[in-house]
Structure formats: C-alpha cells, structure tokens
Design a protein around this motif. Structure first.
Motif, PDB file in Angstrom:
ATOM      1  N   GLU A   1     108.780  -8.727  69.647  1.00  0.00           N
ATOM      2  CA  GLU A   1     108.535  -9.066  71.050  1.00  0.00           C
ATOM      3  C   GLU A   1     107.175  -8.595  71.526  1.00  0.00           C
ATOM      4  O   GLU A   1     106.521  -9.261  72.316  1.00  0.00           O
ATOM      5  N   ALA A   2     106.725  -7.432  71.064  1.00  0.00           N
ATOM      6  CA  ALA A   2     105.430  -6.905  71.488  1.00  0.00           C
ATOM      7  C   ALA A   2     104.305  -7.772  70.948  1.00  0.00           C
ATOM      8  O   ALA A   2     104.435  -8.399  69.892  1.00  0.00           O
TER       9      ALA A   2
ATOM     10  N   ALA B   1     102.164   4.912  66.475  1.00  0.00           N
ATOM     11  CA  ALA B   1     103.177   4.762  65.426  1.00  0.00           C
ATOM     12  C   ALA B   1     102.537   4.000  64.277  1.00  0.00           C
ATOM     13  O   ALA B   1     102.290   2.797  64.367  1.00  0.00           O
ATOM     14  N   MET B   2     102.251   4.715  63.190  1.00  0.00           N
ATOM     15  CA  MET B   2     101.594   4.125  62.023  1.00  0.00           C
ATOM     16  C   MET B   2     102.633   3.860  60.950  1.00  0.00           C
ATOM     17  O   MET B   2     103.346   4.776  60.524  1.00  0.00           O
TER      18      MET B   2
ATOM     19  N   PRO C   1     108.081  -1.878  68.729  1.00  0.00           N
ATOM     20  CA  PRO C   1     107.506  -0.664  69.319  1.00  0.00           C
ATOM     21  C   PRO C   1     108.384  -0.054  70.411  1.00  0.00           C
ATOM     22  O   PRO C   1     109.073  -0.766  71.138  1.00  0.00           O
ATOM     23  N   LYS C   2     108.328   1.270  70.493  1.00  0.00           N
ATOM     24  CA  LYS C   2     108.964   1.966  71.598  1.00  0.00           C
ATOM     25  C   LYS C   2     107.998   2.021  72.780  1.00  0.00           C
ATOM     26  O   LYS C   2     106.784   1.939  72.611  1.00  0.00           O
ATOM     27  N   GLU C   3     108.541   2.187  73.964  1.00  0.00           N
ATOM     28  CA  GLU C   3     107.708   2.210  75.166  1.00  0.00           C
ATOM     29  C   GLU C   3     106.689   3.336  75.082  1.00  0.00           C
ATOM     30  O   GLU C   3     107.006   4.476  74.733  1.00  0.00           O
TER      31      GLU C   3
ATOM     32  N   HIS D   1      97.936  -4.527  64.582  1.00  0.00           N
ATOM     33  CA  HIS D   1      97.927  -3.490  65.621  1.00  0.00           C
ATOM     34  C   HIS D   1      98.257  -4.075  66.983  1.00  0.00           C
ATOM     35  O   HIS D   1      98.185  -5.298  67.200  1.00  0.00           O
ATOM     36  N   SER D   2      98.600  -3.192  67.906  1.00  0.00           N
ATOM     37  CA  SER D   2      98.878  -3.605  69.284  1.00  0.00           C
ATOM     38  C   SER D   2      97.678  -4.348  69.852  1.00  0.00           C
ATOM     39  O   SER D   2      96.519  -3.943  69.674  1.00  0.00           O
TER      40      SER D   2
END
Length: 239
Positions: A189-190, A130-131, A164-166, A211-212
C-alpha cells in the motif's frame, strides 16, 4: 541534508574464482562508504553461528551491527548454510525475519531452497529506517515465470512482511530474481520507488534497492565485483 549510503549485494556464498572474498567485501564497503548493507547468499557455518563474512565486516568496517536469517543449505559450499543479512553502521533496535513459502519446484535434479527476508530497524539522522534484505526464489531456473499468477502467493507473503509501519522509512535491498518490480510494489500500500534498472546479473536487472517515495534519491550506481551479481549502491537524503 543528512544522507546515508545503502547497498544491496548477493555475495554468491563467498565463492570466487580467486582472491580474498571477505577482503574484497571489506574494500567495497569502505570505498563506497556504505552505512546499511543488505546481503543475500551469505555463508553461515553448519551450527548457524556467526558468518565469517559478517565477522570480517564488523572487525574492519563501520558495519558493526547485523541481523540475519539463515535459510537453507548452501548450494555452492558443501557443509555450509546460506541466508540473508543486514549489516549496519547504526545500532539495530529491532529485527524481524520471514521464510517465504517454498513452491517446491524441481528441474534437472535441482530443488528450490527456502528463501526469505530479514529486517533491521535503526535510527539514522533522527529518522526510523526499516532496512530489509530480500532473496526471492530463482523461478527461471525451474522454467517458471516470476509473474505466474499461480506463484503470486509468494509475492503476497513478502508484501505482508514488508508493509511499512507508521513513521518508518522503508529501504529494501535484494535479489528479486526478476526485473519486474511491480510484482512486489503493486502489492504494498505504501508508495515505494525502485532505484536500479541497469543489468546486475547475466544481463538482467534482478537486484535493486527500493525505498520510500518520500526519501530523496541522490545517486544510484552498480559496481562489478567477484560475485556474479553487481553491488548496488544508492545515496539517500533523509532530512
């Protein structure tokens, strides 16, 4: 390991003192081998049609797919509009956009325009990415601090959009108009990581690619361009 190169760039509504702005954008994308590009202050025609800049990127580079969010009148080019966009080498599966709450700030005859974000979800190296392209209000232009608690509702709104979505890897490129990334990261939260700490605009680190944390960052650099904002480029290892 499969890698992708992502960029974030405030293109100053395509305004430069001289030269072919669209041509330089194409050249930078090719030179930096960018796969996903988050753009801010993208110029759009008054009818909200396709941006000439996005059209040129689609014609001359691998960034043939785009998502856009037209937000406000352009402040540098009369008769044009301005917004955010994601240009992608990968086909875009879904998009989502948001317009952030406008704090209605005023100073010296200048009023705060609508700001916001657009997200493009793609598949890259078997991963769902997801950008998002983000443009936050320039609080400092109105004598306000980005960390003013009374303006926290704007950051809350952005964080809700970006959660983010799972199963998705998150990449956020933007002009945050502040070096204080915690204003966003502490609201999500992520676990996310900032990539750019070098000054990108008038001596301040206001542009970034977040980024993640599960993604391996292989390199990060800034590139000076026609714009008053640097182009940020980060290489990420996905698998």
């Amino acid at each position: 390991m499969t890698t992708i190169r992502v960029g974030a760039w405030n293109v100053h509504e395509g305004v430069a003192e001289h030269g072919d702005v669209a041509g330089e954008c194409v050249e930078r994308v090719l030179d930096e081998r960018i796969d996903l590009l988050a753009l801010q202050e993208v110029p759009f025609p008054a009818d909200r049609g396709l941006s000439p800049l996005l059209a040129r990127l689609a014609e001359r580079t691998r960034l043939r797919h785009h998502a856009r969010n037209v937000l406000s009148p352009a402040w540098l080019v009369p008769g044009m509009l301005s917004g955010v966009a994601v240009a992608s080498r990968f086909p875009i599966e879904t998009t989502a956009d948001t317009v952030l709450p406008n704090p209605r700030l005023e100073s010296g005859g200048l009023r705060s325009f609508d700001k916001g974000a657009v997200t493009a979800v793609v598949k890259a190296a078997g991963q769902v990415v997801a950008m998002t392209s983000v443009h936050m209000p320039p609080f400092h232009r109105f004598g306000e601090r980005a960390d003013n608690p009374e303006l926290g509702y704007i950051w809350d709104s952005l964080a809700r959009h970006l959660e983010p979505k799972e199963g998705e890897l998150t990449v956020i490129g933007g002009d945050f108009n502040t070096p204080h990334r915690g204003l966003l990261l502490e609201r999500i939260e992520a676990e996310l990581e900032s990539s750019v700490s070098a000054p990108t605009h008038k001596g301040k680190a206001v542009d970034d690619i977040v980024h993640s944390a599960s993604v391996k960052r292989l390199s990060a650099r800034i590139v000076r361009t026609f714009s008053d904002h640097c182009l940020c480029v980060v290489e990420l290892g996905l698998a």
